[in-house]
Design a protein around this motif. Structure first.
Motif, short mmCIF file in Angstrom:
data_model
loop_
_atom_site.label_atom_id
_atom_site.label_comp_id
_atom_site.label_asym_id
_atom_site.label_seq_id
_atom_site.Cartn_x
_atom_site.Cartn_y
_atom_site.Cartn_z
N GLN A 1 17.49 11.85 -47.47
CA GLN A 1 17.11 10.86 -46.86
C GLN A 1 16.21 10.87 -45.84
N VAL A 2 16.07 12.21 -45.03
CA VAL A 2 15.15 12.38 -44.09
C VAL A 2 13.79 12.37 -44.72
N LEU A 3 13.62 13.13 -45.90
CA LEU A 3 12.24 13.14 -46.55
C LEU A 3 11.78 11.63 -46.90
N VAL A 4 12.61 10.75 -47.60
CA VAL A 4 12.13 9.56 -47.87
C VAL A 4 11.82 8.80 -46.68
N ASP A 5 12.65 8.85 -45.72
CA ASP A 5 12.47 7.71 -44.75
C ASP A 5 11.20 8.45 -44.09
N THR A 6 10.90 9.71 -43.89
CA THR A 6 9.74 10.17 -43.32
C THR A 6 8.45 9.61 -43.98
N PHE A 7 8.71 9.81 -45.44
CA PHE A 7 7.52 9.25 -46.28
C PHE A 7 7.31 7.76 -46.00
N GLU A 8 8.46 6.95 -46.01
CA GLU A 8 8.02 5.62 -45.59
C GLU A 8 7.61 5.18 -44.24
N MET B 1 10.97 5.10 -53.39
CA MET B 1 11.20 5.66 -52.18
C MET B 1 11.44 4.18 -51.25
N TYR B 2 10.60 3.10 -51.65
CA TYR B 2 10.71 2.20 -50.59
C TYR B 2 12.16 1.42 -51.06
N ALA B 3 12.45 1.31 -52.33
CA ALA B 3 13.81 0.69 -52.55
C ALA B 3 15.02 1.61 -52.09
N SER B 4 14.79 3.02 -51.75
CA SER B 4 15.96 3.54 -51.14
C SER B 4 15.85 4.23 -49.77
N ALA B 5 14.80 3.72 -49.28
CA ALA B 5 14.70 4.07 -47.62
C ALA B 5 15.64 3.11 -46.74
N ASP B 6 15.92 3.92 -45.84
CA ASP B 6 16.51 3.18 -44.79
C ASP B 6 15.29 2.60 -43.86
N LEU B 7 14.90 1.11 -44.03
CA LEU B 7 13.65 1.05 -43.34
C LEU B 7 13.75 0.73 -42.03
N GLU B 8 15.08 0.54 -41.24
CA GLU B 8 15.18 0.40 -40.09
C GLU B 8 14.87 1.88 -39.24
N ARG C 1 6.87 11.46 -35.78
CA ARG C 1 6.73 10.80 -36.87
C ARG C 1 7.65 11.11 -38.11
N ILE C 2 8.78 12.09 -37.69
CA ILE C 2 9.86 12.42 -38.85
C ILE C 2 10.86 11.57 -38.28
N ALA C 3 11.16 11.10 -39.56
CA ALA C 3 12.56 10.00 -39.22
C ALA C 3 13.72 10.79 -39.01
N SER C 4 15.01 10.16 -38.26
CA SER C 4 15.92 10.89 -37.83
C SER C 4 17.15 10.75 -38.93
N ALA C 5 17.96 11.46 -38.86
CA ALA C 5 19.02 11.43 -39.96
C ALA C 5 19.98 10.57 -39.62
N ALA D 1 13.32 4.17 -40.99
CA ALA D 1 11.84 4.89 -41.11
C ALA D 1 10.64 3.99 -40.71
N ALA D 2 10.65 3.00 -40.30
CA ALA D 2 9.52 2.14 -39.77
C ALA D 2 9.87 0.92 -39.10
N PRO D 3 10.60 1.02 -37.94
CA PRO D 3 10.96 -0.35 -37.40
C PRO D 3 9.53 -1.18 -36.74
N ASP D 4 8.53 -0.27 -36.50
CA ASP D 4 7.13 -1.15 -36.42
C ASP D 4 6.35 -0.43 -37.39
N SER D 5 5.65 -1.35 -38.01
CA SER D 5 4.72 -0.89 -39.06
C SER D 5 3.48 -1.84 -39.22
N ASP D 6 2.37 -1.12 -39.56
CA ASP D 6 1.24 -1.73 -39.99
C ASP D 6 1.25 -2.34 -41.44
N ARG D 7 2.24 -2.33 -41.90
CA ARG D 7 2.31 -2.96 -43.32
C ARG D 7 3.30 -3.89 -43.38
N ASP D 8 3.17 -5.12 -44.48
CA ASP D 8 4.07 -5.96 -44.45
C ASP D 8 5.14 -5.43 -45.46
N ALA D 9 5.98 -6.50 -45.73
CA ALA D 9 7.30 -6.32 -46.38
C ALA D 9 6.79 -5.76 -47.82
#
Length: 259
Positions: free
Chosen positions: A102-109, A133-140, A203-207, A142-150
């Motif tokens: 989960q940390v790998l995926v969220d960090t990538f996202e 990974m987008y479908a499985s990531a915990d987006l909150e 920039r590493i997502a928390s577990a 992984a990226a609460p503030d992002s330069d990408r849209d949904a």
């Protein structure tokens, strides 16, 4: 000088997929350019990975090999060639770096949605991995503030931030930290935000204890995520392969010569 990571996802003691990623930048906030990503096929998967690393002159002497599957897979690589950084996806391998999937995926996202990953559309496996990974990531997480849209597309100017809040770094409104701080903030809070932004782990997502289901694309997704996660986790340190650890231990434990 060019620097590359070859990250291998292995299960049951054998490589299943690999990602070759070029690390670009000065080290404080690198970006990652995906050069190759594919599943491993054939009767000799270890050799297939080494052949990929040797396929271009620019990789020679500039590539750090990282493998999941723990110490057993790292040892298998070393028996026929280079030392590898051993990573165990999960927990319980005292000889390897432990990291939840989960940390790998969220960090990538997080990195991808901040525009820090360049994955060419010509790599079919990259599209599959990113979508999984987008479908499985915990987006909150992984990226609460992002330069990408949904949909995962970068904003036009890459500077849009959250509404009604600002992220400040030493008085600047530049969005450089993953933590959202409501304005106004004190000088001490601004200073703390600046320090957080410089931390290698920033920039590493928390577990979060979540579970990921990457389906048929798990192998390529985790290889790609492993490359980017390790790039972040090691960006202020030299690669710690198992053989490097052993050499250090031998130096520390070597008897002192008496005259």
């Amino acid at each position: 000088m060019a620097r590359f990571l070859c990250a291998v996802h292995a299960t049951d003691g054998a490589p299943r997929a690999y990602a070759i990623v070029e690390v670009l930048g000065d080290g404080s906030a690198p970006t990652y350019a995906v050069r190759d990503l594919r599943r491993v096929t054939g009767d000799d998967p270890l050799r297939a990975v080494l052949d990929a690393i040797g396929s271009e002159k620019q990789y020679a002497g500039q590539t750090t090999l990282v493998t999941s599957g723990g110490q057993a897979v790292a040892d298998a690589f070393h028996e026929i060639g280079p030392s590898a950084v051993a990573v165990h996806v999960g927990s319980g391998d005292s000889d390897a770096h432990d990291v939840p999937a989960q940390v790998l995926v969220d960090t990538f996202e997080r990195l991808y949605r901040d525009g820090a990953i360049d994955a060419p559309g010509s790599l079919d496996a990259a599209s599959e991995a990113i979508e999984a990974m987008y479908a499985s990531a915990d987006l909150e997480a992984a990226a609460p503030d992002s330069d990408r849209d949904a949909e995962g597309d970068l904003d036009d100017d890459g500077t849009d931030g959250p509404d009604a809040v600002v992220v400040e770094q030493s008085g600047s409104a530049a969005n450089t930290s993953t933590e959202v701080i409501k304005a106004p903030i004190t000088a001490n809070e601004a200073s703390a935000a600046a320090v957080d932004a410089r931390e290698p782990q920033a920039r590493i997502a928390s577990a979060t204890g979540g579970e990921v289901d990457l389906g048929d694309h798990e192998d390529v997704a985790l290889a790609l995520a492993l490359a980017c996660w390790y790039g972040e986790a090691s960006r202020d340190d030299l690669p710690q392969t198992d053989k490097a650890d052993e050499a250090l231990a031998n130096r520390v434990n070597r008897p002192t010569r008496r005259n």
